[in-house]
Design a protein around this motif. Structure first.
Motif, PDB file in Angstrom:
ATOM      1  N   TRP A 200       0.793  -1.230   0.000  1.00  0.00           N
ATOM      2  CA  TRP A 200       0.000   0.000   0.000  1.00  0.00           C
ATOM      3  C   TRP A 200       0.823   1.276   0.000  1.00  0.00           C
ATOM      4  CZ3 TRP A 200      -2.633  -4.349   1.212  1.00  0.00           C
ATOM      5  CH2 TRP A 200      -3.955  -4.431   0.785  1.00  0.00           C
ATOM      6  N   TRP A 201       2.089   1.206   0.459  1.00  0.00           N
ATOM      7  CA  TRP A 201       2.832   2.465   0.567  1.00  0.00           C
ATOM      8  C   TRP A 201       4.166   2.465  -0.159  1.00  0.00           C
ATOM      9  CZ3 TRP A 201       1.437   1.054   6.006  1.00  0.00           C
ATOM     10  CH2 TRP A 201       0.172   1.549   6.338  1.00  0.00           C
ATOM     11  N   SER A 241      -2.888   7.246   3.623  1.00  0.00           N
ATOM     12  CA  SER A 241      -3.252   7.039   2.231  1.00  0.00           C
ATOM     13  C   SER A 241      -2.345   7.883   1.348  1.00  0.00           C
ATOM     14  CB  SER A 241      -4.718   7.431   1.977  1.00  0.00           C
ATOM     15  OG  SER A 241      -5.012   7.377   0.599  1.00  0.00           O
ATOM     16  N   GLY A 248      -6.840   4.191   1.678  1.00  0.00           N
ATOM     17  CA  GLY A 248      -5.528   3.759   2.139  1.00  0.00           C
ATOM     18  C   GLY A 248      -5.626   2.598   3.100  1.00  0.00           C
ATOM     19  N   VAL A 249      -4.965   2.748   4.240  1.00  0.00           N
ATOM     20  CA  VAL A 249      -5.015   1.752   5.311  1.00  0.00           C
ATOM     21  C   VAL A 249      -5.379   2.463   6.605  1.00  0.00           C
ATOM     22  CG1 VAL A 249      -3.737   0.022   6.632  1.00  0.00           C
ATOM     23  CG2 VAL A 249      -3.276   0.315   4.196  1.00  0.00           C
ATOM     24  N   VAL A 312      -8.603  -2.162   4.964  1.00  0.00           N
ATOM     25  CA  VAL A 312      -8.330  -1.759   3.580  1.00  0.00           C
ATOM     26  C   VAL A 312      -9.616  -1.924   2.780  1.00  0.00           C
ATOM     27  CG1 VAL A 312      -5.905  -2.459   3.755  1.00  0.00           C
ATOM     28  CG2 VAL A 312      -7.605  -4.084   2.905  1.00  0.00           C
ATOM     29  N   LYS A 316      -5.513  -7.305  -2.333  1.00  0.00           N
ATOM     30  CA  LYS A 316      -4.277  -7.392  -3.102  1.00  0.00           C
ATOM     31  C   LYS A 316      -3.577  -8.715  -2.797  1.00  0.00           C
ATOM     32  CE  LYS A 316      -3.251  -2.431  -3.329  1.00  0.00           C
ATOM     33  NZ  LYS A 316      -2.198  -1.401  -3.160  1.00  0.00           N
TER      34      LYS A 316
END
Length: 576
Positions: A200-201, A241, A248-249, A312, A316
């Motif tokens: 995510w990042w 995010s 985002g998370v 989330v 993914k």
């Protein structure tokens, strides 16, 4: 990244003179000394460790303070001007260190440790894992309390000290064992959180440098009690995010030992988030597989005691890893059980059978003859042996199982690093199967001819060395390391001293902590075996600790254990 103890001992910690720069840790150094972020450690870890719930806001204040003012990560450590700002995304954040007692030493410490790393792996900066926290080790002491690593490495007492609390609540796994278990509950949780961080990042890291209002910075989320409508201080929440206004998370950490039902209005600021999932959900406890759990109602969330949730709004694929194995890493099996053992390996994703590269004791295993179904692989050792497997597999010793390669069914992801676990196979007299420190007088064999032999029972050791315990143990006085294998289980011992214990140290799979001692006066008469004698001929032992200035101020001695009181040395298992 990981780091371990500095190995500080008393001469390094204290200094003579007035120059503080000569001290190992300079007491006048500013709090932002180097890159280690002690501010976060103090404010957040104090919250988690001591349950000061009302202080969790400080981590957000510190983040804004650092980012707004800007810091040059080189000297000087304080702001130099307002134009060349380098936010502290390069800071090393941590949950444990060699200067502090491990968190499991505190009440509910295991649960708090898990919460702390859930925060750490979701926060800006570089997460640093204190070596052993990934296994939830609970060994006591710290570098500042004289538990210098040099002492530990050669300490008989330290090598026997339990390091972990098992599912039954009993402390187990001595420090001398192979404690790195990549299928342990904590290691798997940390890996899952790092996978979330990657997915995510990591690919959008550039968005994290936009200042105090940057989209990648944590945005605080406050939650209220569903029933009472009051702000719940014990739930620490934030969102990160890399897309402005995106989901985002969201991290929600319950800092209390009680189930909470909360409503977090900050979750509703994102319009139409779609289905939201808890990506670190484990349906059947900490040992079960992770899954995406759909959240049914964002306005009524249930968070269990000391639970961490990572929310989330998309699914993914994670990195491919080995998830669990049977037998467990560092298990002890009798030889007859090992020969009938089924080796079971479960992956985090379904794998293509023809992509699996498996070795047992260095022998490549043809998995086409094994059972492969989705995420699971089962290999029967009996079938391997029946097909002329090397005799190495059929012997006592340390057996290593390695997954060298594998790919997901669609070929999109591959195992990033080899996965290894080991099994100890040994009989009851083999120290490999039981306590690594033991008394065994039969290790000394005196023949009618007067010859003396060492009868080695540690099958599986690569080397050994030995010495008489006729003075303070110092391995520089021992014999040279000698190779040991199945053809050298008996070795001649010269210069035998009747009535003086012999201490034998074995090197097994990277560890030299296996020690056997025995004592004989004659072929039929034994004597008191000890690992330590204070001085030649003196039948005493000494207690060494801070209470007597580490034997510098006075000599605290006592008689060593005898066959009547027990042959083993004493271990103090309570740290005060």
């Amino acid at each position: 990244a990981t780091y371990m103890g500095r190995g500080k001992d008393i001469p390094q910690y204290f200094y003579d003179g007035d120059d503080p720069s000569q001290k190992f840790i300079n007491p006048e150094a500013p709090i932002f000394d180097g890159l280690i972020n002690y501010n976060y450690y103090y404010w957040l870890v104090t919250v988690l460790r001591q349950n000061h719930l009302d202080q969790s806001y400080m981590v957000f204040n510190i983040l804004e303070w650092e980012t707004t003012m800007g810091y040059d990560i080189e000297w000087p450590p304080f702001p130099v001007d307002g134009t060349d700002k380098v936010p502290r995304y390069q800071m090393w954040n941590f949950c444990g260190s060699h200067d502090q007692h491990r968190m499991p030493q505190f009440p509910m410490g295991y649960e708090r440790l898990r919460l702390c790393y859930a925060w750490l792996y979701a926060w800006p900066g570089i997460p640093i894992t204190y070596q052993g926290d990934e296994q939830a080790l609970s060994t006591p002491g710290s570098g500042l309390a004289y538990w210098g690593r040099e002492f530990m490495a050669s300490s008989v007492a330290w090598s026997t000290m339990p390091t972990q609390r098992g599912p039954d609540g009993e402390l187990r796994n001595p420090a001398s064992a192979n404690n790195f278990d990549p299928a342990s509950d904590y290691y798997r949780f940390y890996r899952r959180m790092l996978n979330v961080r990657d997915e995510w990042w990591d690919s959008a890291f550039a968005c994290l440098g936009d200042g105090p209002n940057g989209t990648g910075l944590p945005q605080r989320i406050e939650c209220v009690d569903v029933d009472g409508g009051l702000v719940v201080d014990g739930v620490f929440g934030f969102r990160r995010s890399c897309v402005p206004g995106g989901w985002g998370v969201v991290m929600l950490l319950n800092l209390e030992n009680a189930t909470r039902r909360v409503r977090c209005d900050g979750l509703l600021s994102v319009s139409d988030p779609g289905t939201v999932y808890n990506v670190v959900h484990q349906p059947d406890g900490l040992s079960s597989a992770f899954e995406y759990q759909a959240v049914s109602n964002l306005q009524d969330l249930t968070i269990g005691p000391f639970e961490a949730q990572a929310l989330v709004n998309e699914v993914k694929a994670m990195n491919l890893n080995v998830d669990t194995v049977q037998p467990r890493h560092d298990s002890v099996l009798a030889l007859e059980d090992w020969l009938q053992q089924k080796v079971e390996i479960s992956f985090t994703e379904s794998v293509a059978p023809n992509s699996i590269n498996l070795e047992i004791d260095g022998m490549s295993v043809d998995v086409s003859a094994s059972e492969v179904s989705g995420k699971h692989l089962v290999v029967e050792l009996a079938s391997l042996i029946a097909n002329a497997a090397p005799s190495r597999i059929q012997q006592e010793g340390v057996h290593k199982i390695r997954v060298l390669a594998a790919q997901t069914q669609d070929g999109a992801r591959a195992l990033q690093v080899p996965y290894e676990f080991r099994v100890r196979v040994a009989g009851p007299r083999n120290p490999l199967a039981s306590h690594p420190l033991r008394v065994d007088h039969d290790i000394i064999s005196i023949q009618d001819s007067g010859e003396v032999f060492l009868e080695h029972t540690l099958i599986g050791a690569e080397f050994f060395r030995a010495q008489h315990a006729d003075g303070q143990i110092g391995w520089d006085r021992a014999s040279a390391w000698q190779p040991l294998n199945e053809s050298t289980q008996r070795t001649r011992w010269e210069n035998f001293k009747p009535g003086v214990p012999i201490v034998v140290q074995y090197h097994v799979d990277g560890s030299a902590a296996y020690i056997v001692t025995g004592c004989r006066v004659s072929a039929t008469e034994t004597c008191s075996a000890s690992y330590y004698r204070k001085a030649p001929g003196a039948d005493v032992m000494a207690f060494k600790g801070e209470l007597n200035s580490w034997l510098e101020s006075e000599d605290w001695t006592f008689s060593p254990p005898t066959p009547e009181t027990g042959d083993h040395n004493w271990t103090i298992d309570v740290f005060i």
